[in-house]
Design a protein around this motif. Structure first.
Motif, short mmCIF file in Angstrom:
data_model
loop_
_atom_site.label_atom_id
_atom_site.label_comp_id
_atom_site.label_asym_id
_atom_site.label_seq_id
_atom_site.Cartn_x
_atom_site.Cartn_y
_atom_site.Cartn_z
N GLU A 73 0.84 -1.19 0.00
CA GLU A 73 0.00 0.00 0.00
C GLU A 73 0.88 1.25 0.00
O GLU A 73 1.67 1.47 0.91
N ALA A 75 -0.49 4.51 -0.66
CA ALA A 75 -1.30 5.69 -0.34
C ALA A 75 -0.92 6.89 -1.21
O ALA A 75 -1.11 8.04 -0.81
N TYR A 76 -0.36 6.64 -2.43
CA TYR A 76 0.04 7.68 -3.39
C TYR A 76 1.10 8.59 -2.76
O TYR A 76 1.24 9.74 -3.10
N ASN A 77 1.85 8.04 -1.80
CA ASN A 77 2.83 8.83 -1.08
C ASN A 77 4.21 8.34 -1.49
O ASN A 77 4.47 7.14 -1.48
N THR A 78 5.10 9.26 -1.86
CA THR A 78 6.38 8.84 -2.42
C THR A 78 7.23 8.10 -1.39
O THR A 78 7.91 7.14 -1.72
N GLU A 79 7.20 8.55 -0.13
CA GLU A 79 8.03 7.87 0.87
C GLU A 79 7.58 6.43 1.07
O GLU A 79 8.39 5.52 1.19
N ARG A 80 6.25 6.24 1.10
CA ARG A 80 5.74 4.88 1.23
C ARG A 80 6.05 4.07 -0.02
O ARG A 80 6.29 2.86 0.06
N VAL A 82 8.68 4.34 -1.88
CA VAL A 82 10.08 3.92 -1.79
C VAL A 82 10.22 2.76 -0.81
O VAL A 82 10.93 1.79 -1.06
N GLU A 83 9.49 2.85 0.31
CA GLU A 83 9.53 1.78 1.30
C GLU A 83 9.02 0.47 0.67
O GLU A 83 9.62 -0.58 0.87
N CYS A 84 7.94 0.58 -0.10
CA CYS A 84 7.40 -0.61 -0.78
C CYS A 84 8.44 -1.19 -1.73
O CYS A 84 8.65 -2.40 -1.78
N GLU A 86 11.67 -0.93 -1.64
CA GLU A 86 12.76 -1.57 -0.90
C GLU A 86 12.34 -2.94 -0.37
O GLU A 86 13.15 -3.85 -0.27
N SER A 87 11.05 -3.06 -0.03
CA SER A 87 10.62 -4.32 0.58
C SER A 87 10.47 -5.43 -0.47
O SER A 87 10.51 -6.60 -0.11
N GLY A 102 4.77 10.69 -9.25
CA GLY A 102 5.75 11.03 -8.23
C GLY A 102 6.61 9.83 -7.86
O GLY A 102 7.84 9.93 -7.81
N TYR A 105 9.14 8.88 -10.57
CA TYR A 105 10.38 9.66 -10.58
C TYR A 105 11.36 9.16 -9.53
O TYR A 105 12.57 9.19 -9.73
N GLN A 106 10.85 8.69 -8.39
CA GLN A 106 11.73 8.13 -7.37
C GLN A 106 12.36 6.84 -7.87
O GLN A 106 13.49 6.52 -7.55
#
Lengths: 429, 358
Positions: A73, A75-80, A82-84, A86-87, A102, A105-106
């Motif tokens: 998940e 949530a349309y959030n770039t930090e999440r 990136v976390e996804c 990495e996992s 967004g 681009y990350q």
């Protein structure tokens, strides 16, 4: 580095991460079913998952190997996002589709370093169509600049091939996503002689009264919208409030779902939006979805999105991914493909009318080919119009081709700038 | 038992005033340092380093900065995310303009740039305080983000308004960009976090910190005993913004790699850092660590537990996560309104007396 060996040791002893080489194909899903953009994220995620479930249930997977789905998940959030990433990146992912410009681009530099194919269908970085600079990124069958060009070509056909002296407003989500078409529209405005007015809407876009006041003052001939999530419904409502002629209001494909027009009711009648695939449930494939997925109780989410515009797009994205995996298996000569072989399959992907008919989706998409130089497909799109009485989208044009000469020039320039910034030597892998 | 103080005599002024007056705390500090520098990089996998430990340390730096302003000087700020954005954009402009500049120096200079901007937006604090100052810093939040999305110079006229970190290395080790190893990223953040926490601790117990706390406790009384409120308030804004700017620079440079001002540094992030400071404990260095751990690490751990280990649907887990974190915030604040650091202080006091509480 040393850390990876230790990590591998740790993983081997604890059994937490990176399962042993399994006989399956891992298709991770970076979904967003929560947050302000969930109205767009849910139908896409449902369509994507339902198609993969169908392939598993009906065909037993691709080339005899089952598809393994994992969900994360964002949530349309770039930090999440990136976390996804990495996992899942240690878990042999074959293809990533984040459904967020967004997050795209990350991920572009990361997937390029790690060697994981990224497919951003109709979103993301437009210049990624230059396959020699962006070998791991694909954005077929159409991108934002195609969308801008198709919209202008449609307006040209409506106005006797001339937009001279017309005034067109671009109402856009003030993010990387919304700003993406500006260079193309500016260049088209210069060559076609229309005046372009840029009006940004800050995310998430629940409040747009000042923007629409400005639109009333500007008295534009047409409004083109690059919106997503709650911004779409608010904009269409505001347009209905000021009695802006709905057929002069054109949304990009992400602004053309049922969730955007239904809340406005009769006022949304006649609203037009672009689409790069067919609409509705009148395709033989939907019978299979009913038989193998819905009737077996395996439909994703609540199962209430089937047949909606963005659901069809999720389905289409999954279909292209499965076709690319099939192509990759043929090229590699074995079923258990890895990410690099998947990339080769995506680069050799060819969608023909015959193949679409075989899949139960006749004329659902324009036929296109991908090759090393062109990761962007054909770039054709259609116009769909909303009928508030029957609550359906209907296609009002045939395929409209975008101006690929102009887009190619802009993309080459942008990709060349990216290559210089990041010391990339363009070339085929 | 653990906190036995018998025989731990302070014989000099320096030893009486040291950071960790209790011997056990001193040992614990060195053990934590040894684990962070020697053990963790060996045992941690890339996922833990990149998506849990690195963001945790970056938020610690931001929380330390905001804690200096709110906890030590009593000036309420809602512009933290905008100041982080200043740090990020300063890093981008500096490193693209001077590619040869060492990247650590770029991060520090970005902190100084943020410092200057922070002083500028701190000027109203000389006239107004409390909620009115919060509104003034809110203006900084909206103005700076608007500036960064509006003017092309800040993002080098890229067509999308995104800024992307180019690859930079120091001593032959790649620090930023996608090819940087998680070890390099981890050590970069660790070095900055340790240095910044050390700096914060020593600033706040020195003369500067005492003037800040005098202003916080009663600004008129502080002025009467000779504290210059102009210097105290503006130095607090400068130091706080320096920390926040370095946090923003690291977030952009080594963690995210590409950001867009409105999305990555929106008002939500300002609130997130503010909650870290309040939940962790106002006016406490340890509180900044605890608050950041609570709001950054806990959600990820919950996700790992619910989705990866229990196999629940990702969206259900996400909704549960919001509810659980929300409930925990309420529980913590009811149990200890002064934050988790105060909770720890109480526990420690009891431990020092244990097992003979009378």
């Amino acid at each position: 580095m040393k850390m990876t060996t230790f990590a591998a040791l740790l993983a081997a002893t604890t059994g937490l991460a990176a399962p042993a080489v399994a006989q399956d194909l891992h298709f991770p899903m970076l979904n967003y079913r929560t947050g302000p953009f969930a109205p767009g994220g849910i139908p896409f995620a449902d369509g994507y998952q339902d198609y993969l479930t169908l392939i598993n249930q009906r065909d037993g997977g691709i080339g005899g190997l089952p598809i393994r789905m994992s969900e994360c998940e964002t949530a349309y959030n770039t930090e999440r996002g990136v976390e996804c990433y990495e996992s899942i990146r240690g878990d042999n992912p074959l293809i990533l589709q984040p459904l967020s410009t967004g997050i795209t681009y990350q991920l572009i530099p990361r997937v390029t370093a790690d060697g994981v194919p990224l497919h951003t269908m109709g979103y993301g970085r437009t210049s990624a169509m230059e396959g020699e600079t962006f070998p791991w990124v694909f954005n077929y069958p159409a991108n934002y600049w195609d969308g801008a060009s198709v919209a202008i070509n449609y307006l040209l056909s409506q106005n006797g091939d001339s937009l001279d002296g017309k005034k067109i407003v671009l109402l856009y989500h003030n993010s990387a996503y919304g700003r993406e078409p500006i260079p193309t529209l500016e260049s088209l405005a210069a060559s076609n002689g229309f005046e372009l007015v840029l009006i940004p809407v800050d995310s998430p876009g629940q409040e747009q009264s000042s923007q629409w006041l400005q639109i009333r003052r500007e008295r534009p001939d047409y409004v083109i919208m690059w919106g997503w999530g709650v911004m779409n419904a608010v904009a269409i409502q505001e347009a209905a409030n000021i009695r802006f002629p709905m057929d002069h209001f054109i949304g990009i494909w992400w602004s053309g779902s049922e969730n955007d027009v239904v809340p406005v009711g009769a006022g949304a009648d006649g609203y037009t939006a672009l689409t790069f695939h067919g609409v509705g449930r009148d395709y033989p494939l939907y019978d299979d979805i009913q038989t193998y997925v819905v009737d077996r109780g395996m439909a994703a989410g609540n199962g209430d999105q089937i047949g909606s515009a963005v659901y069809s797009r999720g389905l289409y994205a999954a279909m292209l991914a499965v076709e690319a995996a099939r192509t990759a298996q043929e090229l590699a000569g074995h079923a258990q493909i890895n990410a690099a072989e998947m990339r080769a399959g995506m680069e050799a992907l060819s969608i023909t009318e015959e193949r679409l008919a075989e899949l139960g989706l006749p004329n659902f998409s324009a036929p296109f080919d991908v090759n090393c130089q062109n990761h962007g497909g054909g770039g054709a799109a259609m116009m769909q119009q909303w009928d508030a009485d029957t609550q359906t989208w209907s296609l009002i044009t045939d395929w409209i081709q975008s101006d690929r000469t102009l887009i190619g020039e802009l993309a080459t320039a942008d990709a060349a700038a990216y290559a210089t910034e990041n010391n990339i030597t363009p070339g085929c892998l | 038992m653990l906190y036995r103080e018998a025989g731990d005599f302070k014989t000099s002024y320096a030893s009486d005033n040291q950071t960790f007056p209790i011997r056990f705390d001193r040992y614990a500090y060195w053990v934590v340092m040894a684990v962070a520098f020697l053990v963790l990089p060996m045992v941690m996998n890339d996922y833990w380093a990149n998506s849990i430990v690195v963001p945790f340390m970056i938020y610690v730096i931001a929380a330390l900065g905001l804690n200096i302003l709110i906890g030590y000087t009593g000036l309420l700020s809602l512009g933290t995310a905008a100041f982080m954005a200043v740090g990020a954009y300063a890093t981008f402009k500096l490193t693209t303009a001077f590619p040869a500049m060492p990247i650590y120096l770029v991060f520090l200079l970005s902190g100084l740039v943020t410092s200057a901007v922070g002083v500028l937006f701190g000027l109203p604090s000389l006239k107004i305080k409390g909620f009115y100052l919060a509104v003034a810093t809110l203006a900084a939040q909206f103005f700076l983000i608007w500036l960064f999305t509006r003017y092309g110079w800040f993002f080098n006229y890229s067509s999308t308004g995104q800024i992307s970190m180019p690859e930079r290395s120091m001593f032959g080790v790649t620090i930023t960009g996608a090819t940087a190893s998680s070890t390099a990223v981890y050590f970069t953040c660790l070095i900055f976090t340790v240095a910044m926490a050390w700096l914060a601790r020593n600033l706040t117990r020195g003369q500067m910190g005492r003037t800040w706390m005098a202003i916080r406790d009663m600004d008129i009384a502080a002025e009467i005993i000779g504290v210059n409120p102009l210097i105290a308030k503006l130095s607090s804004f400068a130091v706080s913004s320096f920390f926040v700017g370095v946090a923003g620079a690291l977030m952009f440079g080594v963690y995210l790699g590409a950001v867009e001002a409105g999305e990555a540094f929106g008002i939500n992030k300002s609130f997130l850092v503010l909650f870290m400071v309040i939940i962790g404990g106002l006016g406490s260095i340890l509180g900044s660590f605890l608050g950041a751990a609570f709001l950054v690490v806990l959600p990820v751990l919950l996700k790992i537990l619910l989705v990866d280990n229990l196999g629940w649907p990702a969206d259900l887990a996400r909704h549960l996560e919001i509810m659980i974190i929300g409930a925990l915030i309420i529980v913590v604040l009811i149990a200890e309104p002064h934050g988790m650091a105060a909770l720890w202080r109480t526990i420690k006091d009891k431990l020092r007396l244990w097992p003979f509480p009378h």
